[in-house]
Design a protein around this motif. Structure first.
Motif, PDB file in Angstrom:
ATOM      1  N   GLY A 134       0.826  -1.208   0.000  1.00  0.00           N
ATOM      2  CA  GLY A 134       0.000   0.000   0.000  1.00  0.00           C
ATOM      3  C   GLY A 134       0.860   1.259   0.000  1.00  0.00           C
ATOM      4  O   GLY A 134       0.591   2.217  -0.732  1.00  0.00           O
ATOM      5  N   VAL A 135       1.918   1.248   0.818  1.00  0.00           N
ATOM      6  CA  VAL A 135       2.798   2.428   0.877  1.00  0.00           C
ATOM      7  C   VAL A 135       3.528   2.599  -0.459  1.00  0.00           C
ATOM      8  O   VAL A 135       3.681   3.711  -0.974  1.00  0.00           O
ATOM      9  CB  VAL A 135       3.805   2.314   2.052  1.00  0.00           C
ATOM     10  CG1 VAL A 135       4.682   3.554   2.124  1.00  0.00           C
ATOM     11  CG2 VAL A 135       3.080   2.105   3.380  1.00  0.00           C
ATOM     12  N   GLN A 136       3.924   1.479  -1.037  1.00  0.00           N
ATOM     13  CA  GLN A 136       4.593   1.517  -2.348  1.00  0.00           C
ATOM     14  C   GLN A 136       3.668   2.162  -3.393  1.00  0.00           C
ATOM     15  O   GLN A 136       4.091   2.993  -4.190  1.00  0.00           O
ATOM     16  CB  GLN A 136       4.923   0.067  -2.760  1.00  0.00           C
ATOM     17  CG  GLN A 136       5.673  -0.068  -4.074  1.00  0.00           C
ATOM     18  CD  GLN A 136       7.125   0.395  -3.974  1.00  0.00           C
ATOM     19  OE1 GLN A 136       7.801   0.100  -3.000  1.00  0.00           O
ATOM     20  NE2 GLN A 136       7.580   1.153  -4.971  1.00  0.00           N
ATOM     21  N   ARG A 137       2.385   1.809  -3.337  1.00  0.00           N
ATOM     22  CA  ARG A 137       1.437   2.380  -4.307  1.00  0.00           C
ATOM     23  C   ARG A 137       1.261   3.876  -4.107  1.00  0.00           C
ATOM     24  O   ARG A 137       1.048   4.615  -5.074  1.00  0.00           O
ATOM     25  CB  ARG A 137       0.089   1.671  -4.208  1.00  0.00           C
ATOM     26  CG  ARG A 137       0.183   0.282  -4.805  1.00  0.00           C
ATOM     27  CD  ARG A 137      -1.144  -0.429  -4.771  1.00  0.00           C
ATOM     28  NE  ARG A 137      -0.925  -1.841  -5.085  1.00  0.00           N
ATOM     29  CZ  ARG A 137      -1.844  -2.779  -5.010  1.00  0.00           C
ATOM     30  NH1 ARG A 137      -3.045  -2.490  -4.633  1.00  0.00           N
ATOM     31  NH2 ARG A 137      -1.553  -4.030  -5.314  1.00  0.00           N
ATOM     32  N   LEU A 138       1.337   4.297  -2.844  1.00  0.00           N
ATOM     33  CA  LEU A 138       1.265   5.748  -2.574  1.00  0.00           C
ATOM     34  C   LEU A 138       2.402   6.432  -3.323  1.00  0.00           C
ATOM     35  O   LEU A 138       2.205   7.420  -4.030  1.00  0.00           O
ATOM     36  CB  LEU A 138       1.457   6.037  -1.070  1.00  0.00           C
ATOM     37  CG  LEU A 138       0.360   5.687  -0.079  1.00  0.00           C
ATOM     38  CD1 LEU A 138       0.859   5.882   1.346  1.00  0.00           C
ATOM     39  CD2 LEU A 138      -0.833   6.592  -0.307  1.00  0.00           C
ATOM     40  N   ALA A 139       3.602   5.866  -3.163  1.00  0.00           N
ATOM     41  CA  ALA A 139       4.790   6.472  -3.784  1.00  0.00           C
ATOM     42  C   ALA A 139       4.645   6.475  -5.303  1.00  0.00           C
ATOM     43  O   ALA A 139       4.929   7.473  -5.968  1.00  0.00           O
ATOM     44  CB  ALA A 139       6.043   5.704  -3.363  1.00  0.00           C
ATOM     45  N   GLU A 140       4.152   5.357  -5.847  1.00  0.00           N
ATOM     46  CA  GLU A 140       4.016   5.257  -7.307  1.00  0.00           C
ATOM     47  C   GLU A 140       2.981   6.239  -7.854  1.00  0.00           C
ATOM     48  O   GLU A 140       2.999   6.569  -9.032  1.00  0.00           O
ATOM     49  CB  GLU A 140       3.635   3.816  -7.704  1.00  0.00           C
ATOM     50  CG  GLU A 140       4.833   2.894  -7.576  1.00  0.00           C
ATOM     51  CD  GLU A 140       4.449   1.407  -7.588  1.00  0.00           C
ATOM     52  OE1 GLU A 140       5.354   0.585  -7.342  1.00  0.00           O
ATOM     53  OE2 GLU A 140       3.269   1.081  -7.792  1.00  0.00           O
ATOM     54  N   SER A 141       2.077   6.691  -6.987  1.00  0.00           N
ATOM     55  CA  SER A 141       1.078   7.678  -7.434  1.00  0.00           C
ATOM     56  C   SER A 141       1.586   9.103  -7.240  1.00  0.00           C
ATOM     57  O   SER A 141       0.807  10.054  -7.312  1.00  0.00           O
ATOM     58  CB  SER A 141      -0.219   7.511  -6.647  1.00  0.00           C
ATOM     59  OG  SER A 141      -0.660   6.209  -6.732  1.00  0.00           O
ATOM     60  N   GLY A 142       2.823   9.234  -6.903  1.00  0.00           N
ATOM     61  CA  GLY A 142       3.409  10.560  -6.747  1.00  0.00           C
ATOM     62  C   GLY A 142       3.020  11.249  -5.444  1.00  0.00           C
ATOM     63  O   GLY A 142       3.085  12.471  -5.327  1.00  0.00           O
ATOM     64  N   ILE A 143       2.596  10.461  -4.460  1.00  0.00           N
ATOM     65  CA  ILE A 143       2.162  11.047  -3.180  1.00  0.00           C
ATOM     66  C   ILE A 143       3.338  11.088  -2.214  1.00  0.00           C
ATOM     67  O   ILE A 143       4.059  10.099  -2.056  1.00  0.00           O
ATOM     68  CB  ILE A 143       1.006  10.202  -2.598  1.00  0.00           C
ATOM     69  CG1 ILE A 143      -0.250  10.435  -3.443  1.00  0.00           C
ATOM     70  CG2 ILE A 143       0.761  10.511  -1.133  1.00  0.00           C
ATOM     71  CD1 ILE A 143      -1.365   9.472  -3.173  1.00  0.00           C
ATOM     72  N   ASP A 144       3.533  12.249  -1.588  1.00  0.00           N
ATOM     73  CA  ASP A 144       4.633  12.295  -0.621  1.00  0.00           C
ATOM     74  C   ASP A 144       4.172  12.670   0.792  1.00  0.00           C
ATOM     75  O   ASP A 144       4.975  12.811   1.705  1.00  0.00           O
ATOM     76  CB  ASP A 144       5.775  13.213  -1.099  1.00  0.00           C
ATOM     77  CG  ASP A 144       5.275  14.587  -1.494  1.00  0.00           C
ATOM     78  OD1 ASP A 144       4.115  14.913  -1.158  1.00  0.00           O
ATOM     79  OD2 ASP A 144       6.039  15.325  -2.148  1.00  0.00           O
ATOM     80  N   HIS A 145       2.839  12.813   0.965  1.00  0.00           N
ATOM     81  CA  HIS A 145       2.290  13.071   2.301  1.00  0.00           C
ATOM     82  C   HIS A 145       1.091  12.155   2.494  1.00  0.00           C
ATOM     83  O   HIS A 145       0.226  12.089   1.613  1.00  0.00           O
ATOM     84  CB  HIS A 145       1.826  14.522   2.441  1.00  0.00           C
ATOM     85  CG  HIS A 145       2.968  15.481   2.488  1.00  0.00           C
ATOM     86  ND1 HIS A 145       3.629  15.889   1.364  1.00  0.00           N
ATOM     87  CD2 HIS A 145       3.578  16.082   3.536  1.00  0.00           C
ATOM     88  CE1 HIS A 145       4.602  16.714   1.719  1.00  0.00           C
ATOM     89  NE2 HIS A 145       4.595  16.850   3.031  1.00  0.00           N
ATOM     90  N   ALA A 146       1.035  11.480   3.628  1.00  0.00           N
ATOM     91  CA  ALA A 146      -0.071  10.528   3.799  1.00  0.00           C
ATOM     92  C   ALA A 146      -0.439  10.357   5.265  1.00  0.00           C
ATOM     93  O   ALA A 146       0.356  10.616   6.174  1.00  0.00           O
ATOM     94  CB  ALA A 146       0.313   9.177   3.198  1.00  0.00           C
ATOM     95  N   VAL A 147      -1.693   9.912   5.446  1.00  0.00           N
ATOM     96  CA  VAL A 147      -2.210   9.593   6.781  1.00  0.00           C
ATOM     97  C   VAL A 147      -2.463   8.082   6.805  1.00  0.00           C
ATOM     98  O   VAL A 147      -2.998   7.527   5.848  1.00  0.00           O
ATOM     99  CB  VAL A 147      -3.564  10.311   7.036  1.00  0.00           C
ATOM    100  CG1 VAL A 147      -4.097   9.974   8.431  1.00  0.00           C
ATOM    101  CG2 VAL A 147      -3.427  11.815   6.869  1.00  0.00           C
TER     102      VAL A 147
END
Ligand code: FEC
Length: 318
Positions: free
Chosen positions: A98-111
């Motif tokens: 899930g965290v990897q997918r965040l990164a692949e979507s160009g997201i650098d801030h998350a909850v």
């Protein structure tokens, strides 16, 4: 410009099919495969609840979808778009995926949020540790919701469920005060108490708040679903509690598994089949409150706590 905020929605995870039960169980056992007997027993429990369908997956999917919709629907600040990804503890997609997918979507801030309202270092704490480690390795700034066990809308949603079942008892001729409400949650090894873990206290706080709001005077807290390991687990277990209550001549019991938010094995088997069988052996009547699943009131709790944490992210960035 729209800023994307990722939301990692973490849940226990469940197999995708009966063939997947072995690798799932091996993961829960930290890489130690179960014996043939243990595997057969667990498969039997899944077959008993659903005949090969795994309800937790559907509930987690729905909760994640509904949360993303709620976060964006009620989002006055259109400069932010929330994107939710799942991260499961013991099944695909794993927390790290899930965290990897965040990164692949160009997201650098998350909850990060876990679909379990009460914090223990052995439950929510371990989800957060894994997500944090992965996020750090990918340069994602992540904050976490640790617990939401006293959120007013959570207490209200649970109280409504308790009241609805007490109404049902009343309609069947029982007096409300004669019904013993049994709040429960997944047991953990007793050693958490020496670690100053807040799990038990938080569960008691939720129980007390729900009992007060639903006007329940006859209630107690009990554990359920203890692991099958030699070390001592927190008790009493609900099956023993039912036997004790029978000795006290209690006839009507309402099960309120406040530690869980979805219908899954620990509710549909441990309570609806196993505890129900003990109750009927003892000639007691046992009802259970409905699970929260995708009730909009529960989704509103999740969206509120996620948004609050996201606000801290924004503050950190400006
Ligand atoms: O429906 C499903 O497929 C999954 C149902 C499920 C939920 C769940 C939630 C919690 N667990 C917690 C702690 C432990 C500890 C052990 C452990 C073992 C199992 C096994 C199954 C299982 N759990 Fe679970 N748990 C669910 C299912 N759990 C299956 C393995 C067989 C068995 O013992 O029944 C022991 C691990 C070990 O061997 O060392 C500890 C806690 C929760 C609630 C918080 C959360 O959702 O994370 C705590 C749902």
């Amino acid at each position: 410009m729209t800023t994307k905020i990722g939301v990692l929605v973490m849940s226990y995870g469940t197999p995708e099919s009966l063939e997947g039960v072995e690798s799932y169980y091996t993961h829960i056992r930290r890489g130690n495969p179960p014996s043939d007997e243990q595997l057969k027993e667990l498969k039997g429990r899944y077959e008993a609840i659903t005949g090969g369908v795994f309800p937790l997956r559907e509930h987690t999917d729905r909760q994640t979808g509904a949360l993303q919709e709620a976060l964006n629907r009620d989002n006055e600040d259109k400069a932010i778009e929330y994107i939710c990804f799942q991260g499961l503890k013991h099944a695909h997609p794993f927390i790290e995926d899930g965290v990897q997918r965040l990164a692949e979507s160009g997201i650098d801030h998350a909850v990060g949020i876990v679909l379990a309202p009460h914090y223990s270092v052995m439950s929510v704490g371990s989800y957060i540790k894994r997500a944090r480690e992965k996020a750090e390795s990918l340069g994602i700034q992540m904050v976490f919701v640790e617990s939401y066990h006293l959120h007013p809308q959570l207490i209200a949603a649970l109280s409504r469920r308790v009241s609805a079942k007490l109404d049902q008892y009343e309609e069947a001729g029982a007096k409300r005060e004669d019904v013993r409400v049994l709040f429960s949650a997944h047991s953990l090894p007793e050693r958490i108490l020496n670690m100053g873990d807040p799990y038990r206290d938080q569960l008691l706080e939720t129980s007390k708040a729900v009992a007060e709001q639903a006007g329940v005077t006859s209630w107690q807290f009990t554990w359920q679903s203890a692991g099958r390991t030699p070390e001592p687990w927190l008790g009493p277990d609900i099956l023993d509690t039912l036997r004790e209550l029978s000795k006290e001549q209690v006839e009507y019991v309402l099960s309120a598994p406040i530690g869980f938010v979805s219908d899954h094995l620990e509710v549909l088997y441990d309570l609806d089949i196993e505890a129900q069988a003990v109750a009927s052996e003892l000639d007691m009547r046992l009802l259970r409150i409905e699970s929260l699943n995708s009730d909009p009131a529960f989704i509103a709790v999740l969206s509120d706590v996620v948004r609050t944490r996201a606000g801290e992210l924004k503050a950190g960035r400006s």
